[in-house]
Design a protein around this motif. Structure first.
Motif, mmCIF file in Angstrom:
data_model
loop_
_atom_site.group_PDB
_atom_site.id
_atom_site.type_symbol
_atom_site.label_atom_id
_atom_site.label_comp_id
_atom_site.label_asym_id
_atom_site.label_seq_id
_atom_site.Cartn_x
_atom_site.Cartn_y
_atom_site.Cartn_z
ATOM 1 N N UNK A 29 1.198 12.277 5.034
ATOM 2 C CA UNK A 29 -0.154 12.323 5.617
ATOM 3 C C UNK A 29 -0.086 12.754 7.079
ATOM 4 N N UNK A 30 0.845 12.132 7.830
ATOM 5 C CA UNK A 30 0.996 12.475 9.249
ATOM 6 C C UNK A 30 1.309 13.956 9.423
ATOM 7 N N UNK A 31 2.202 14.469 8.582
ATOM 8 C CA UNK A 31 2.585 15.872 8.697
ATOM 9 C C UNK A 31 1.400 16.787 8.432
ATOM 10 N N UNK A 54 0.829 -1.201 0.000
ATOM 11 C CA UNK A 54 0.000 0.000 0.000
ATOM 12 C C UNK A 54 0.854 1.237 0.000
ATOM 13 N N UNK A 55 0.384 2.235 0.740
ATOM 14 C CA UNK A 55 1.117 3.492 0.769
ATOM 15 C C UNK A 55 2.499 3.275 1.340
ATOM 16 N N UNK A 56 3.473 3.897 0.770
ATOM 17 C CA UNK A 56 4.842 3.759 1.229
ATOM 18 C C UNK A 56 5.123 4.635 2.423
ATOM 19 N N UNK A 57 6.374 4.510 2.919
ATOM 20 C CA UNK A 57 6.775 5.260 4.099
ATOM 21 C C UNK A 57 6.635 6.760 3.860
ATOM 22 N N UNK A 58 7.059 7.229 2.677
ATOM 23 C CA UNK A 58 7.017 8.660 2.384
ATOM 24 C C UNK A 58 5.616 9.223 2.437
ATOM 25 N N UNK A 59 4.648 8.508 1.847
ATOM 26 C CA UNK A 59 3.277 9.022 1.838
ATOM 27 C C UNK A 59 2.661 8.979 3.234
#
Length: 695
Positions: A80-82, A71-76
């Motif tokens: 999102x968290x930011x 699914x979504x990678x670490x970067x995404x």
């Protein structure tokens, strides 16, 4: 299964890369060999390009596999968290404490909307647990005498392993450094061999079980240094996480800021049992602050030094852990992660709670009942049921006295986070405080008729033991008295046949020789009018800050503005927890509309509905966006002197309501009596989302 797929991808990549490296060597040899035809070199180069392309494809497939299961990678996730955290801080849900002095790690202040969300979560917790389960609520001091936490084991064992930067003195939590190293290697080093990847995964699996020496050995083996300076690290050593203090000015009464609220309930068991009419089962509950001097706080609200806990201690007969209301939750189905699935490398799967208890996956019905009630609590708050699982503790995580433990884990951008622990702690806590205080924390079951029972009676001869063991006499006596019936009867048989027996005394750490004249062991028949026993404890413990942060992430989304020229932030809080239930907007600056707004303001206040009035005069679209961004579910637009428009946040649907009915409609929705769809259906029976009025 996922692990097997990742291993095969790593092997495939290693093979492709090895083939490409071999072909590159062949090309170099061809180019340096005189007389080789250009066509042969060109063919070799084309073959090399093809192998590099295949290696690149294999690398991309592996990258997908190691980043969030495809699914979504670490970067995404981080992006999102930011976006979530930036919105939360900008709208003052929470901010770092002492910000003008550059803050202190692990301490946060809740702003107005954050306080409102927290207050609503706690109010629902009280309703869902304390009121509906007839629990006894207490409120105990945060400052706790040392003797209490000595009995509970916190003074000696409430530690994490710490390492220091040998040059700067900066402190780090040792297991976090090792965990971060292994995770980064697994996620970012695509050339990692399958064997090395398996090694790192094994380290992550047994991380909680590593001794200080083993942890230090791994840090050295992997060359892990201080993250900020790359300086060498000290060997790991234990650091007690409690904040120590002194009670009174003399300094003679040491104490600690409590690391949990539970001990206050345990030490009050005798009085609570009496208050409850000397009847079991019963539960006591407490909401309060707890304090842990975290070595290196991180992850925002998830790991802090002061936080709110809501804890329940449900006292039950250890011989009867059934629950009269278990049928109410037995048919629930949700993600469960038993230890067998974890040890076999499988994923959590949906299970029926009743079946999990009947099969023995969950130890008993009372524990199962609270697992079900926790599930209902979290999902009603707005936690996504597909990102909520109940994970059973592995053997290396379980305390020796615990019968069974499960964690409610919520998935967020940081991964799966433990937010609620639900543990059957057996009778450990009450026994520990009984032994230390000398006050028996026990319950009684009175018999209708006296019962003749067989009782094991162990009577150590303190005189003979004192002559033989001197200063160690007390520890030997305690060890003899603590024997199980099986151990005692085996000792009796050996003493009768041989006259002496080797006996291991844990507190001495060695075997001693017990002779026949040192202890009397007999089975006696007695008539008893009551049974005296130490109750077991089922403990659900809620980390309120963690639950709230996960709720923030699960509720956050973006959508395009009306002009589609920007993305607008929205929190889809359920009305139950929304910080403000509705807003009131006069459409234009107009005295008549302002007067209507004041009438609605008074009616909402009288109904106990939190609200704000926005008369800034900015466009209605901007005012909607401002309140959507803090999760307000309903917006009332005053555009007439007889009726108003009520707009729902997520669907953006609108209805017209007479002024004198506004408060009752809003209260019906925010109290949970009706949903927005219920209201829409009553007013527009043929309504569909395509037909609904929208802004």
């Amino acid at each position: 299964m996922a692990a097997a797929s990742e291993d095969s991808l790593r092997r495939a990549l290693a093979e492709k890369q090895a083939a490409a490296d071999a072909q590159a060597d062949a090309v170099r040899v061809l180019k340096s060999t005189p007389g080789v035809a250009p066509a042969e070199v060109d063919a070799a180069v084309e073959a090399l390009k093809a192998l590099k392309t295949e290696a690149g494809s294999a690398a991309r497939r592996l990258q997908v596999a190691v980043t969030s299961n495809g699914g979504d990678g670490v970067g995404s996730r981080e992006a999102f968290r930011q976006a979530v955290v930036n919105t939360l801080e900008r709208r003052l849900f929470y901010i770092p404490s002492f910000k003008i002095y550059r803050g202190v790690a692990g301490l946060y202040d809740y702003g107005p909307p954050g306080c409102a969300v927290k207050s609503n979560v706690l109010a629902f917790w009280r309703q869902h647990f304390v009121l509906e389960e007839n629990m006894l609520e207490v409120d105990c001091p945060c400052v706790t005498p040392e003797v209490v936490l000595k009995a509970s084991g916190h003074v000696d064992k409430f530690t994490d392993l710490m390492v220091k930067d040998e040059k700067t003195g900066m402190c780090y939590r040792a297991d976090h450094l090792l965990k971060d190293f292994c995770k980064e290697k697994l996620e970012k080093d695509l050339m990692l061999s399958p064997e090395k990847a398996a090694e790192f995964k094994h380290v992550l699996a047994v991380l909680d079980d590593l001794s200080a020496e083993e942890l230090g050995g791994k840090l050295k083996e992997y060359g892990i240094t201080a993250p900020d300076t790359k300086n060498p690290l000290s060997d790991p050593y234990p650091f007690n996480l409690m904040f120590q203090t002194s009670i009174g000015p003399s300094g003679l009464s040491p104490g600690y800021m409590r690391p949990e609220t539970a001990q206050g309930i345990f030490v009050n068991f005798k009085d609570l049992y009496y208050y409850n009419g000397n009847k079991l089962p019963f539960a006591a509950a407490q909401i309060g602050q707890a304090f842990r001097n975290e070595i290196s706080p991180r992850q925002g609200l998830l790991r802090v030094r002061e936080f709110t806990l809501a804890e329940i201690e449900h006292f039950v007969d250890p011989e009867d852990k059934s629950h009269p209301k278990f049928a109410d939750v037995a048919n629930l189905e949700f993600l469960m992660f038993p230890r067998e699935q974890q040890l076999e490398g499988e994923s959590a799967k949906s299970m029926n709670l009743g079946e999990a208890v009947s099969m023995g996956t969950v130890n008993n019905a009372t524990l199962g009942y609270f697992i079900g009630r926790v599930y209902l609590f979290l999902t009603h708050l707005g936690i996504d049921k597909d990102r909520l699982r109940f994970r059973q503790h592995l053997p290396n995580e379980m305390a020796h006295y615990a019968a069974d433990c499960w964690d409610a884990e919520i998935e967020c951008s940081y991964g799966w986070i433990e937010c609620v622990g639900i543990a059957d702690r057996s009778a450990y806590d009450l026994r520990a405080h009984s032994d230390k205080s000398g006050v028996p924390l026990v319950a009684h079951e009175k018999f209708a008729e006296p019962r003749e029972v067989e009782k094991l009676v162990i009577v150590p001869s303190k005189k003979e033991l004192g002559l033989s063991f001197k200063a160690s006499q007390k520890m030997v006596v305690e060890a003899l008295e603590a024997m199980s019936e099986k151990e005692a009867l085996e000792m009796k048989a050996t003493l009768e046949s041989k006259g002496e027996v080797d006996f291991h005394v844990c507190t001495l750490g060695k075997d001693v020789v017990i002779k026949k004249n040192m202890v009397s062991i007999n089975i006696e028949r007695k008539k008893e009018h009551q049974r005296v026993f130490t109750p077991s404890v089922i403990e659900p413990s809620f980390g309120i800050g963690r639950i709230i942060y996960c709720l923030f992430e699960h509720s956050f989304y973006t959508r395009p503005s009306k002009a589609e020229d920007e993305q607008l932030n929205v929190f889809r809080f359920p009305p139950l927890v929304a910080p403000i239930k509705c807003t009131v907007f006069p459409l234009i600056k107009n005295q008549e509309f302002d007067n209507v707004a004041k009438i609605i303001d008074r009616s909402l206040t009288a109904a106990g509905i939190s609200h704000i009035i926005d008369i800034t005069g900015t466009s209605i679209g901007k005012r909607y966006a401002r309140t959507d961004e803090i999760g307000v579910p309903l917006a009332i637009t005053v555009d007439s002197t007889t009726s108003v428009t009520i707009r729902e946040r997520d669907s953006k649907e609108q209805i017209r309501v007479e002024i004198d009915k506004v408060a009752s409609v809003v209260k019906e929705i925010t109290d949970g009596q009706s949903t927005w769809d219920d209201i829409m259906f009553r007013r527009y029976p043929s309504h569909t989302s395509a037909q609904a009025d929208k802004e």
